[in-house]
Design a protein around this motif. Structure first.
Motif, mmCIF file in Angstrom:
data_model
loop_
_atom_site.group_PDB
_atom_site.id
_atom_site.type_symbol
_atom_site.label_atom_id
_atom_site.label_comp_id
_atom_site.label_asym_id
_atom_site.label_seq_id
_atom_site.Cartn_x
_atom_site.Cartn_y
_atom_site.Cartn_z
ATOM 1 N N VAL A 137 -6.046 -9.915 4.448
ATOM 2 C CA VAL A 137 -5.227 -9.870 5.659
ATOM 3 C C VAL A 137 -4.100 -8.862 5.443
ATOM 4 O O VAL A 137 -3.349 -8.947 4.447
ATOM 5 C CB VAL A 137 -4.663 -11.257 6.013
ATOM 6 C CG1 VAL A 137 -3.847 -11.184 7.286
ATOM 7 C CG2 VAL A 137 -5.791 -12.270 6.152
ATOM 8 N N ASP A 138 -4.021 -7.938 6.361
ATOM 9 C CA ASP A 138 -3.011 -6.883 6.270
ATOM 10 C C ASP A 138 -1.614 -7.482 6.478
ATOM 11 O O ASP A 138 -1.394 -8.249 7.431
ATOM 12 C CB ASP A 138 -3.297 -5.811 7.319
ATOM 13 C CG ASP A 138 -2.644 -4.493 6.955
ATOM 14 O OD1 ASP A 138 -1.686 -4.515 6.160
ATOM 15 O OD2 ASP A 138 -3.096 -3.454 7.466
ATOM 16 N N HIS A 139 -0.673 -7.131 5.578
ATOM 17 C CA HIS A 139 0.698 -7.642 5.639
ATOM 18 C C HIS A 139 1.701 -6.504 5.804
ATOM 19 O O HIS A 139 2.886 -6.621 5.468
ATOM 20 C CB HIS A 139 0.996 -8.450 4.366
ATOM 21 C CG HIS A 139 2.203 -9.330 4.470
ATOM 22 N ND1 HIS A 139 3.409 -9.008 3.862
ATOM 23 C CD2 HIS A 139 2.408 -10.500 5.093
ATOM 24 C CE1 HIS A 139 4.289 -9.955 4.110
ATOM 25 N NE2 HIS A 139 3.708 -10.877 4.852
ATOM 26 N N CYS A 140 1.231 -5.408 6.346
ATOM 27 C CA CYS A 140 2.095 -4.244 6.530
ATOM 28 C C CYS A 140 3.030 -4.439 7.724
ATOM 29 O O CYS A 140 2.819 -5.338 8.546
ATOM 30 C CB CYS A 140 1.242 -2.999 6.711
ATOM 31 S SG CYS A 140 0.339 -2.538 5.213
ATOM 32 N N GLY B 60 -5.414 -4.386 -1.249
ATOM 33 C CA GLY B 60 -6.069 -5.670 -1.060
ATOM 34 C C GLY B 60 -7.579 -5.573 -1.165
ATOM 35 O O GLY B 60 -8.241 -6.482 -1.706
ATOM 36 N N LEU B 61 -8.185 -4.486 -0.672
ATOM 37 C CA LEU B 61 -9.636 -4.330 -0.752
ATOM 38 C C LEU B 61 -10.094 -4.136 -2.190
ATOM 39 O O LEU B 61 -11.147 -4.658 -2.600
ATOM 40 C CB LEU B 61 -10.072 -3.144 0.112
ATOM 41 C CG LEU B 61 -9.876 -3.320 1.624
ATOM 42 C CD1 LEU B 61 -10.240 -2.032 2.365
ATOM 43 C CD2 LEU B 61 -10.698 -4.485 2.152
ATOM 44 N N VAL B 62 -9.309 -3.393 -2.986
ATOM 45 C CA VAL B 62 -9.658 -3.226 -4.396
ATOM 46 C C VAL B 62 -9.590 -4.569 -5.120
ATOM 47 O O VAL B 62 -10.464 -4.914 -5.940
ATOM 48 C CB VAL B 62 -8.723 -2.185 -5.054
ATOM 49 C CG1 VAL B 62 -8.928 -2.155 -6.566
ATOM 50 C CG2 VAL B 62 -8.970 -0.811 -4.459
ATOM 51 N N ALA B 63 -8.551 -5.357 -4.829
ATOM 52 C CA ALA B 63 -8.437 -6.678 -5.446
ATOM 53 C C ALA B 63 -9.572 -7.601 -5.002
ATOM 54 O O ALA B 63 -10.011 -8.472 -5.769
ATOM 55 C CB ALA B 63 -7.085 -7.290 -5.095
ATOM 56 N N ALA B 64 -10.065 -7.427 -3.771
ATOM 57 C CA ALA B 64 -11.174 -8.247 -3.292
ATOM 58 C C ALA B 64 -12.447 -7.956 -4.073
ATOM 59 O O ALA B 64 -13.190 -8.873 -4.449
ATOM 60 C CB ALA B 64 -11.392 -8.003 -1.797
ATOM 61 N N VAL B 65 -12.704 -6.682 -4.357
ATOM 62 C CA VAL B 65 -13.892 -6.343 -5.153
ATOM 63 C C VAL B 65 -13.763 -6.900 -6.565
ATOM 64 O O VAL B 65 -14.733 -7.422 -7.148
ATOM 65 C CB VAL B 65 -14.095 -4.815 -5.164
ATOM 66 C CG1 VAL B 65 -15.255 -4.429 -6.072
ATOM 67 C CG2 VAL B 65 -14.331 -4.300 -3.755
ATOM 68 N N ARG C 26 -18.995 -11.577 0.307
ATOM 69 C CA ARG C 26 -18.613 -10.990 1.594
ATOM 70 C C ARG C 26 -17.097 -10.786 1.609
ATOM 71 O O ARG C 26 -16.330 -11.657 1.154
ATOM 72 C CB ARG C 26 -19.042 -11.896 2.735
ATOM 73 C CG ARG C 26 -18.642 -11.380 4.118
ATOM 74 C CD ARG C 26 -19.013 -12.362 5.216
ATOM 75 N NE ARG C 26 -20.457 -12.451 5.393
ATOM 76 C CZ ARG C 26 -21.167 -13.538 5.141
ATOM 77 N NH1 ARG C 26 -20.568 -14.633 4.682
ATOM 78 N NH2 ARG C 26 -22.459 -13.547 5.325
ATOM 79 N N ILE C 27 -16.675 -9.668 2.157
ATOM 80 C CA ILE C 27 -15.248 -9.356 2.324
ATOM 81 C C ILE C 27 -14.967 -9.255 3.820
ATOM 82 O O ILE C 27 -15.610 -8.468 4.533
ATOM 83 C CB ILE C 27 -14.879 -8.031 1.623
ATOM 84 C CG1 ILE C 27 -15.145 -8.137 0.116
ATOM 85 C CG2 ILE C 27 -13.415 -7.681 1.881
ATOM 86 C CD1 ILE C 27 -14.907 -6.833 -0.622
ATOM 87 N N ILE C 28 -14.018 -10.067 4.313
ATOM 88 C CA ILE C 28 -13.587 -10.034 5.710
ATOM 89 C C ILE C 28 -12.179 -9.464 5.731
ATOM 90 O O ILE C 28 -11.241 -10.074 5.194
ATOM 91 C CB ILE C 28 -13.634 -11.427 6.348
ATOM 92 C CG1 ILE C 28 -15.046 -12.012 6.262
ATOM 93 C CG2 ILE C 28 -13.173 -11.363 7.802
ATOM 94 C CD1 ILE C 28 -15.170 -13.412 6.826
ATOM 95 N N CYS C 29 -12.053 -8.317 6.336
ATOM 96 C CA CYS C 29 -10.770 -7.614 6.357
ATOM 97 C C CYS C 29 -10.193 -7.648 7.765
ATOM 98 O O CYS C 29 -10.832 -7.185 8.719
ATOM 99 C CB CYS C 29 -10.959 -6.167 5.890
ATOM 100 S SG CYS C 29 -9.444 -5.196 5.916
ATOM 101 N N LEU D 134 -15.201 -5.702 8.851
ATOM 102 C CA LEU D 134 -13.872 -5.183 9.165
ATOM 103 C C LEU D 134 -13.551 -5.513 10.618
ATOM 104 O O LEU D 134 -14.273 -5.101 11.528
ATOM 105 C CB LEU D 134 -13.815 -3.674 8.928
ATOM 106 C CG LEU D 134 -12.417 -3.063 8.861
ATOM 107 C CD1 LEU D 134 -12.389 -1.908 7.881
ATOM 108 C CD2 LEU D 134 -11.946 -2.592 10.224
ATOM 109 N N VAL D 135 -12.479 -6.280 10.826
ATOM 110 C CA VAL D 135 -12.043 -6.701 12.159
ATOM 111 C C VAL D 135 -10.759 -5.943 12.487
ATOM 112 O O VAL D 135 -9.715 -6.166 11.855
ATOM 113 C CB VAL D 135 -11.822 -8.222 12.228
ATOM 114 C CG1 VAL D 135 -11.402 -8.633 13.635
ATOM 115 C CG2 VAL D 135 -13.084 -8.967 11.812
ATOM 116 N N HIS D 136 -10.838 -5.038 13.447
ATOM 117 C CA HIS D 136 -9.676 -4.265 13.893
ATOM 118 C C HIS D 136 -8.966 -5.045 14.997
ATOM 119 O O HIS D 136 -9.552 -5.369 16.035
ATOM 120 C CB HIS D 136 -10.127 -2.901 14.406
ATOM 121 C CG HIS D 136 -9.058 -2.155 15.138
ATOM 122 N ND1 HIS D 136 -7.899 -1.709 14.535
ATOM 123 C CD2 HIS D 136 -8.968 -1.775 16.456
ATOM 124 C CE1 HIS D 136 -7.152 -1.094 15.429
ATOM 125 N NE2 HIS D 136 -7.771 -1.120 16.602
#
Length: 716
Positions: free
Chosen positions: A14-17, A133-138, A167-170, A214-216
């Protein structure tokens, strides 16, 4: 679902930016619960959630449904990406939980999210990136779970077949399609790097398959900058799909659909649930509650296409999303709950359930009702016929299960009779013909050396033969004529062949000519009269039905070869009769109709005439016996006046027959009356009466010359 499929591990990123602190622009009214407001009080202004809040709520709802239905073996790791202030040009990620089973709960995730807090809109967005976050997910996917460790250390053959998929849900706010492709390339490179590290480590496992969803998320009222894209294979190790969704209720609906797709879930709507109104305790209304559960609970519905009898039980439920994503739900009707929970039901499966809207009042009431030890039977909605109870809701150990009841015949019972099959009370199946059909289409082993000139495999040839034999094959005796005729058997056996010889064509033509000869001789046909009144169709109509069915059979095979077409041409030529033949048939039909009318109208007259003729013959015999007898009068009776000789049977006028049909009682009464009239001398008054009336005291009138009325009183 495989044991170690991509559903075994799910990582949420989950993006926290800072841009996630932007408003979703979906307003939430805060003043709707105020029943009465004093004058001068300003109403509360509506509020709107941020993109971060919408993402967290929807992802937690995803996890809640997953934990309700799969409390074990399906693991979720939640990664929250944030920027750390004490390092100026650096950023890091927070791992909120691990693969351990004690960390797999919504309570642990909510506590960790509360510690992270909302994103700070004042931070520099250039220092933030979802890539961390995506690198940490892998990296998290490469770690071994407890279940994988148990299977790898087990001394069994299955230890070598333990796979590592995930599975990665972003959930993020991407900038463009180019930004999305950059994220996919980053994940692909990270997977390759991590697999190299896992090859030399006992604590890591190489990733064999990774699925990126990837959910935008973008605010309402704005146009999206990212296009939707279905699942696409980036590499043998990575597949990716992109969903562009508005924040708010649209995002919640999208993740609800995704959790069903990812874990083989389906929806069931319980209708007509009686529930007392909150404001009016004495009244009740019916509500609907939607439940999610494993797909196998409706396996029988899906096998039969949702059909029960002649109607569908899968109903399309409308959705409020603008993406036109329709969701299928199976509708089941509430039955009166049973108070006796000791009664056992023949269940074929039990599956955990999770309410779609867990905070609604109907869902809460249904959940509390079931957790108190009550059971609810569910039936399939049907427009007619008896109800079919197919499911049951009941709780065990604080968990609610949807039980699948066996609505079909149990395997422990006796085999059903043929009248209890799909056709209902139909009993005139072509059982003997079907047995012969099975013998003609038996499969036998074939050696590898056997070669077919056409190049088809034996299985393909067998399927082709079965298809030819079943192009036209009526199942019921009363629905066919030609298959009940022995004269058509040679043609029916030959026409289904793949190729015909000249001898086969001559045999088929000879069969057609024999049928023409039967029609010319007006031979009867085995036409079934089941369910019809009367004698059935006319002879000409019977042959017309026979020719139509024969032409239908041959037409299904006419396109195979030219010789098949020659058989069809022969049938068509024989059906086109010359004009004199049609005129003869027309005269024959008129004659049959005239005979039927005569037979119908003359049935009653023929019966009366037969009775009269038999009575006339009997009367002649009685007359011969009575001629030798002397009729002796009684001494007490006076001598009758103006005696007339007895009338013979021929002189007696038959009573006028009433118009219309004569009943059996009338016929029998007339017969008894005629028989009794011949056994005594007829009374002179009745014999000489006019319209059954006779004038009395005629001698007084003759002697005195006075007028006498019918009552015998004189008038002056």
């Amino acid at each position: 679902m495989k044991m170690f499929s991509v559903a075994h591990k799910t990582v949420f990123v989950v993006d926290h930016c800072p841009y996630m602190a932007e408003s979703s622009r979906q307003q939430v009214e805060c003043d709707v619960l105020t029943k009465s407001r004093a004058q001068g009080v300003i109403p509360l202004a509506p509020v709107s959630k941020s993109l971060w809040t919408c993402a967290v709520e929807c992802s937690m709802e995803y996890c809640r449904i997953l934990y309700d239905i799969y409390p074990k073996d399906k693991l979720v790791s939640f990664l929250g990406k944030s920027n750390v202030n004490y390092i100026v040009s650096d950023s890091e990620f927070h791992i909120l939980n691990s693969w351990r089973r004690e960390d797999q709960s919504t309570h642990e995730l909510m506590s960790a999210l509360a510690a992270v807090g909302p994103p700070n809109p004042r931070e520099d967005p250039e220092c933030c990136s979802i890539l961390h976050g995506l690198v940490a997910a892998v990296e998290s996917l490469c770690k071994i779970t407890e279940l994988q460790h148990e299977r790898r250390t087990a001394l069994m053959d299955t230890a070598e077949r333990v796979a590592n998929r995930g599975r990665i849900i972003c959930l993020t706010n991407a900038k463009s399609d180019t930004h999305v492709r950059m994220l996919e390339d980053c994940i692909q490179e990270t997977i390759l790097d991590q697999n190299k590290l896992a090859a030399g480590s006992d604590r890591l496992m190489a990733i064999q398959q990774c699925e990126l969803v990837l959910v935008h998320i973008y605010p309402q009222g704005e146009d999206t900058l990212v296009s939707d894209r279905p699942k696409k294979e980036i590499s043998p190790l990575l597949t990716s799909e992109v969903h562009s969704v508005r924040a708010g209720r649209h995002l919640a609906t999208k993740l609800n659909i995704l959790v069903q797709q990812h874990f083989d879930l389906t929806s069931t709507t319980i209708t007509n649930i009686p529930m007392k109104e909150e404001q009016h305790a004495n009244t009740s209304a019916n509500y609907d509650v939607e439940l999610l559960h494993h797909r196998d609970a409706h396996l029988e519905f899906f096998k039969s296409g949702g059909a029960v009898g002649s109607e569908r039980d899968l109903h399309m439920a409308g959705t409020s999303t603008r993406e036109n994503g329709l969701k299928e739900t199976v509708t089941l009707k509430w039955c009166t709950p049973r108070t006796n929970t000791i009664e056992l039901y023949y269940c074929t499966g039990a599956y955990r359930i999770s309410p779609t809207d867990v905070n609604s009042r109907p869902s809460s009431c249904l959940t509390n009702f079931l957790l108190n030890g009550r059971s609810v039977l569910l039936e399939q909605p049907r427009k007619s016929g008896s109800k079919v109870i197919s499911h049951m809701l009941s709780s065990h150990g604080g968990e609610i299960f949807l039980h699948v009841l066996n609505s079909n015949r149990s395997t422990l019972e006796d085999p059903p009779s043929i009248s209890e099959g799909c056709g209902g009370r139909v009993t005139d199946y072509r059982i003997t013909d079907f047995g012969e059909f099975m013998r003609e289409n038996r499969l036998t082993p074939v050696s590898e050396s056997t070669h077919d000139p056409s190049g088809k495999l034996p299985a393909e040839r067998a399927k082709a033969q079965l298809e030819r034999h079943t192009r036209y094959w009526p199942m019921i005796i009363s629905q066919t004529t030609i298959f009940n005729m022995q004269a058509v058997v040679p043609l029916a056996n030959l026409i289904v062949k793949e190729t015909l010889t000249e001898e086969d064509v001559l045999t088929c033509q000879k069969t057609v000519y024999n049928l023409v000869d039967m029609e010319r001789k007006n031979d009867p046909l085995p036409i079934s009269t089941v369910g019809s009144r009367g004698k059935g169709p006319k002879r000409d109509e019977q042959y017309r039905i026979m020719w139509n069915e024969l032409e239908t059979l041959v037409k299904t095979h006419a396109g195979a070869t030219d010789r098949h077409q020659r058989v069809l041409d022969c049938i068509i030529a024989c059906r086109s009769k010359p004009p004199e033949e049609e005129e003869r048939k027309k005269r024959g039909r008129k004659r049959e109709e005239r005979e039927d009318r005569t037979e119908k109208n003359g049935n009653k007259e023929t019966d009366d005439k037969s009775w009269q003729e038999s009575e006339r013959l009997k009367g002649l015999l009685d007359k011969e016996d009575q001629e030798s007898e002397v009729i002796k009068d009684s001494p007490d009776s006076p001598e009758p006046l103006n005696k007339k000789p007895r009338l013979t049977t021929e002189e007696v006028q038959p009573p006028e027959r009433a118009k219309g049909p004569v009943s059996l009682l009338t016929m029998w009464t007339n017969r008894i009356t005629a028989a009794n009239s011949r056994k005594h001398q007829e009374f002179v008054g009745r014999a000489s009466s006019v319209n059954n009336k006779f004038e009395l005291y005629q001698h007084l009138k003759d002697e005195n010359g006075m007028d006498v009325h019918e009552n015998g009183k004189a008038s002056r």
